[in-house]
Write a protein that holds these residues in place. Structure first.
Motif, PDB file in Angstrom:
ATOM      1  N   LEU A  80     -35.939   9.021  -6.853  1.00 31.31           N
ATOM      2  CA  LEU A  80     -35.890  10.291  -7.927  1.00 31.31           C
ATOM      3  C   LEU A  80     -35.398  11.321  -7.378  1.00 31.31           C
ATOM      4  O   LEU A  80     -34.471  11.831  -8.042  1.00 31.31           O
ATOM      5  N   SER A  81     -35.352  11.576  -6.168  1.00 28.08           N
ATOM      6  CA  SER A  81     -34.630  12.743  -5.596  1.00 28.08           C
ATOM      7  C   SER A  81     -33.284  12.386  -5.490  1.00 28.08           C
ATOM      8  O   SER A  81     -32.357  13.163  -5.731  1.00 28.08           O
ATOM      9  N   ALA A  82     -32.870  10.929  -4.893  1.00 25.80           N
ATOM     10  CA  ALA A  82     -31.617  10.634  -5.162  1.00 25.80           C
ATOM     11  C   ALA A  82     -30.836  10.704  -6.519  1.00 25.80           C
ATOM     12  O   ALA A  82     -29.721  11.272  -6.350  1.00 25.80           O
ATOM     13  N   ALA A  83     -31.699  10.406  -7.470  1.00 24.94           N
ATOM     14  CA  ALA A  83     -31.065  10.267  -8.859  1.00 24.94           C
ATOM     15  C   ALA A  83     -30.935  11.798  -9.212  1.00 24.94           C
ATOM     16  O   ALA A  83     -29.955  12.091  -9.905  1.00 24.94           O
ATOM     17  N   ARG A  84     -31.834  12.731  -8.970  1.00 22.96           N
ATOM     18  CA  ARG A  84     -31.692  14.230  -9.168  1.00 22.96           C
ATOM     19  C   ARG A  84     -30.413  14.939  -8.489  1.00 22.96           C
ATOM     20  O   ARG A  84     -29.695  15.322  -9.231  1.00 22.96           O
ATOM     21  N   ALA A  85     -30.382  14.251  -7.269  1.00 22.61           N
ATOM     22  CA  ALA A  85     -29.098  14.992  -6.439  1.00 22.61           C
ATOM     23  C   ALA A  85     -27.886  14.416  -7.209  1.00 22.61           C
ATOM     24  O   ALA A  85     -26.864  14.953  -7.236  1.00 22.61           O
ATOM     25  N   GLU A  86     -27.783  12.929  -7.487  1.00 22.57           N
ATOM     26  CA  GLU A  86     -26.751  12.496  -8.179  1.00 22.57           C
ATOM     27  C   GLU A  86     -26.492  13.093  -9.421  1.00 22.57           C
ATOM     28  O   GLU A  86     -25.370  13.304  -9.943  1.00 22.57           O
ATOM     29  N   GLU A  87     -27.521  13.304 -10.230  1.00 18.20           N
ATOM     30  CA  GLU A  87     -27.369  13.921 -11.465  1.00 18.20           C
ATOM     31  C   GLU A  87     -26.966  15.304 -11.163  1.00 18.20           C
ATOM     32  O   GLU A  87     -25.903  15.850 -12.177  1.00 18.20           O
ATOM     33  N   GLU A  88     -27.269  16.034 -10.339  1.00 19.64           N
ATOM     34  CA  GLU A  88     -26.941  17.534  -9.932  1.00 19.64           C
ATOM     35  C   GLU A  88     -25.402  17.410  -9.638  1.00 19.64           C
ATOM     36  O   GLU A  88     -24.453  18.304 -10.081  1.00 19.64           O
ATOM     37  N   ARG A  89     -25.048  16.491  -8.522  1.00 17.51           N
ATOM     38  CA  ARG A  89     -23.563  16.268  -8.379  1.00 17.51           C
ATOM     39  C   ARG A  89     -22.756  15.793  -9.662  1.00 17.51           C
ATOM     40  O   ARG A  89     -21.582  16.600  -9.746  1.00 17.51           O
ATOM     41  N   ARG A  90     -22.955  15.091 -10.467  1.00 21.03           N
ATOM     42  CA  ARG A  90     -22.482  14.712 -11.616  1.00 21.03           C
ATOM     43  C   ARG A  90     -22.368  15.963 -12.695  1.00 21.03           C
ATOM     44  O   ARG A  90     -21.400  16.288 -13.058  1.00 21.03           O
ATOM     45  N   ARG A  91     -23.537  16.601 -12.639  1.00 18.46           N
ATOM     46  CA  ARG A  91     -23.474  17.826 -13.489  1.00 18.46           C
ATOM     47  C   ARG A  91     -22.457  18.926 -12.822  1.00 18.46           C
ATOM     48  O   ARG A  91     -21.751  19.432 -13.592  1.00 18.46           O
TER      49      ARG A  91
END
Length: 263
Positions: free
Chosen positions: A132-143
């Motif tokens: 979840l943290s990685a997904a959030r970080a990836e989402e933040e990075r993509r955003r």
């Protein structure tokens, strides 16, 4: 002995009648038999007593042996019963120990299973939280990338818009300059009134060939007919097919005298 004599007399009476001598012989024989029987009876009585005593002794011995055998059987049965009881108690104790060991093993297995399940759940929870943290970080990075890309795209679009506006303004300025220059040239050549009508792409009778060319451009085709008093031209515009045109302008001596507009 008295009994024996009676027996002898009975035997003598039972014999058939005979002579006196025969009777004496028979009596003597009878007495001898009676004596012999008496001797035999006398000898048989102790033997009978001995046999009875032996029989009683044997029976007593058999009874005693039977009692001893019964006592031994009872002792054996009691011993077997004690052994069976001891074996049953030992088996019960062994079963109790085995059941206790199995219960302890089952409880230990349950504890290990619970601990393993808790460990797996903890690992799964940590893995899920990490994902979840990685997904959030990836989402933040993509955003952030999307925002950066949007910002750069907006900057490029703004730059393109500005460049386009500058280009349009430059072309408009150039066009305005060309139009001003053309207007000035037309005014210098044809006058202000004719220059404005030329710019509006008007046709009028009396305009010259140069004015027509400045207003509508060079014709697609020109027909020329030379007469005695004048030279006649037909300027053809807007071709529509084989020798078909949307606009035909007639000039006499390079001056417009009429036109036919089919467009």
């Amino acid at each position: 002995m008295k009994r024996l004599g009676q027996i002898a007399r009975v035997a003598a009476w039972a014999a058939p009648p005979a002579h006196a001598e025969q009777q004496d012989v028979a009596r003597q024989v009878g007495e001898a038999i009676g004596y012999a029987l008496g001797v035999v009876i006398i000898l048989l009585v102790p033997l009978t007593i001995v046999a009875a005593v032996v029989l009683v002794v044997r029976r007593a011995g058999a009874k005693r042996r039977r009692q001893e055998a019964e006592a031994q059987a009872r002792q054996h049965a009691e011993h077997q019963a004690r052994q069976h009881a001891a074996w049953a108690a030992h088996h019960a104790a062994f079963r109790a120990q085995e059941e206790a060991r199995q219960r302890a093993a089952y409880a230990d297995a349950q504890r290990r299973a619970v601990a393993e399940r808790q460990r797996l759940e903890a690992e799964a929870r940590l893995a899920y939280e990490a994902q979840l943290s990685a997904a959030r970080a990836e989402e933040e990075r993509r955003r952030a990338e999307f925002e950066e890309s949007g910002r750069r795209f907006a900057e490029r679009e703004e730059a393109h818009r500005r460049a386009h506006e500058e280009e349009v303004a430059r072309r408009a300025a150039e066009q305005a300059a060309r139009e001003r220059a053309r207007l000035e040239s037309l005014v210098a050549r044809f006058g202000s009134d004719a220059a404005e009508r030329i710019l509006r792409r008007e046709l009028w009778v009396g305009m010259t060939a140069d004015m027509l060319i400045e207003s509508h451009g060079k014709p697609s085709d020109v027909d020329e007919k030379v007469l005695k008093t004048k030279t006649k031209h037909v300027y053809k515009y807007k071709p529509m097919g084989s020798n078909r045109y949307g606009l035909r302008v007639t000039l006499d001596n390079n001056v417009v005298v009429g036109w036919d507009d089919k467009s």
